[in-house]
Motif scaffolding. Structure first.
Motif, mmCIF file in Angstrom:
data_model
loop_
_atom_site.group_PDB
_atom_site.id
_atom_site.type_symbol
_atom_site.label_atom_id
_atom_site.label_comp_id
_atom_site.label_asym_id
_atom_site.label_seq_id
_atom_site.Cartn_x
_atom_site.Cartn_y
_atom_site.Cartn_z
ATOM 1 N N SER A 268 15.056 3.368 1.500
ATOM 2 C CA SER A 268 14.779 1.926 1.388
ATOM 3 C C SER A 268 16.098 1.319 0.830
ATOM 4 C CB SER A 268 13.880 1.688 0.367
ATOM 5 O OG SER A 268 13.452 0.370 0.010
ATOM 6 N N ALA B 206 2.530 1.168 9.655
ATOM 7 C CA ALA B 206 3.676 2.165 9.332
ATOM 8 C C ALA B 206 2.935 3.720 9.506
ATOM 9 C CB ALA B 206 4.232 1.854 8.080
ATOM 10 N N SER C 108 12.115 9.069 2.961
ATOM 11 C CA SER C 108 12.011 7.598 3.129
ATOM 12 C C SER C 108 13.358 7.085 2.474
ATOM 13 C CB SER C 108 11.050 6.895 2.627
ATOM 14 O OG SER C 108 10.880 5.658 2.972
ATOM 15 N N ALA D 261 5.802 3.395 3.823
ATOM 16 C CA ALA D 261 5.594 4.718 4.678
ATOM 17 C C ALA D 261 5.492 6.033 3.925
ATOM 18 C CB ALA D 261 6.707 4.764 5.689
ATOM 19 N N ALA E 86 11.813 7.837 7.505
ATOM 20 C CA ALA E 86 11.675 6.498 7.570
ATOM 21 C C ALA E 86 13.080 5.887 7.054
ATOM 22 C CB ALA E 86 10.651 5.680 7.129
ATOM 23 N N ILE E 87 13.751 4.822 7.536
ATOM 24 C CA ILE E 87 14.579 3.883 6.777
ATOM 25 C C ILE E 87 14.351 2.561 7.169
ATOM 26 C CG2 ILE E 87 16.180 4.063 8.840
ATOM 27 C CD1 ILE E 87 18.517 4.013 6.964
ATOM 28 N N GLY E 88 14.510 1.629 5.981
ATOM 29 C CA GLY E 88 14.219 0.291 6.218
ATOM 30 C C GLY E 88 14.885 -0.634 5.522
ATOM 31 N N THR F 59 8.680 -1.663 3.503
ATOM 32 C CA THR F 59 7.793 -0.995 4.521
ATOM 33 C C THR F 59 8.147 0.313 4.693
ATOM 34 O OG1 THR F 59 7.934 -2.946 6.005
ATOM 35 C CG2 THR F 59 6.636 -1.045 6.836
ATOM 36 N N ALA F 60 9.357 0.763 4.528
ATOM 37 C CA ALA F 60 9.519 2.178 4.683
ATOM 38 C C ALA F 60 9.139 2.950 3.252
ATOM 39 C CB ALA F 60 11.181 2.383 4.579
ATOM 40 N N PHE G 3 12.743 0.321 10.216
ATOM 41 C CA PHE G 3 11.977 -0.695 9.754
ATOM 42 C C PHE G 3 13.076 -1.747 9.608
ATOM 43 C CE2 PHE G 3 8.626 2.670 8.330
ATOM 44 C CZ PHE G 3 7.910 2.155 9.322
#
Length: 233
Positions: free
Chosen positions: A144, A101, A142, A133, A120-122, A129-130, A38
């Motif tokens: 972040s 997401a 996840s 998710a 997930a990575i953001g 957003t991550a 993200f």
């Protein structure tokens, strides 16, 4: 020798004449774990497509969705036009973002080239957003980095049931120490949540070529990130 990779730009949803698209880099053969990347408020800029390619060379199906597909301007905003990027972010719909997401995670998980595991990575707004998710999107883990606005979801943070890493620079002009302290307090007692702090690191410390890029902080963060991602491979 790095495996051959395949680059695609899939459209995963169409709605009211708009297309939810993104950038996918994956090994050309076999089934691999998925990673949803993200992006920051700039959109799916070269820094994120290059990251997707790097992860693909290491055996990941890396997908960077265009989370601005519902916005008036759906493309990449240049770094030199920060005011324009902030204006777009200020009208961003976070409820739709959480829904999108979840759609992105589900799409990646169910592809024939996927092993079924998805992380997930953001970064910046993508960090939030991550986080969403993790709380609403069904992701397996996840990460972040310097996420704006996690303090608006403290109740969800307390209830996290999958691994989550939150990374903050302590010289971040956009995230006050009071917000970081609130996040740490809310995460206390939840063994699924790790908070990692980097003295002297500024907002955007992970992106090469940006003024805030911090080699020391990136090195320390990468150790934690790789440790978590290794649990899905």
């Amino acid at each position: 020798m790095a495996p051959a990779i395949q680059i695609e730009r899939p459209v995963i949803v169409t709605e009211d004449g708009r297309s939810f698209d993104g950038y996918l880099a994956r090994p050309a053969n076999g089934r691999s774990p998925g990673l949803v990347i993200f992006s920051e408020m700039w959109g799916v800029a070269p820094s994120k497509t290059e990251m997707a390619q790097d992860y693909a060379k290491r055996g990941w199906c890396a997908y960077a969705p265009n989370m601005f597909w519902r916005s008036g301007f759906t493309g990449v905003v240049p770094f030199e036009e920060a005011d324009r990027a902030w204006q777009r972010l200020n009208t961003f719909d976070w409820q739709h973002a959480a829904d999108d997401a979840r759609v992105a995670v589900h799409w990646l998980r169910t592809q024939a080239f996927s092993s079924g595991s998805v992380a997930a990575i953001g970064f910046c707004m993508g960090g939030r957003t991550a986080f969403l998710a993790a709380t609403r999107g069904g992701v397996d883990a996840s990460i972040s980095l310097y996420a704006l606005g996690i303090a608006k979801h403290l109740d969800e943070l307390r209830m996290i049931t999958t691994p989550l890493q939150l990374h903050y620079g302590l010289n971040d002009e956009h995230i006050p120490k009071s917000e970081i302290d609130a996040v740490i307090a809310a995460a206390k007692g939840n063994h699924n949540v790790e908070v990692h702090l980097y003295p002297g690191a500024e907002h955007g410390f992970f992106t090469k070529g940006r003024p805030a890029f911090n080699v020391e902080a990136v090195g320390a963060a990468t150790v934690h990130i790789e440790r978590l991602l290794s649990t899905l491979t």
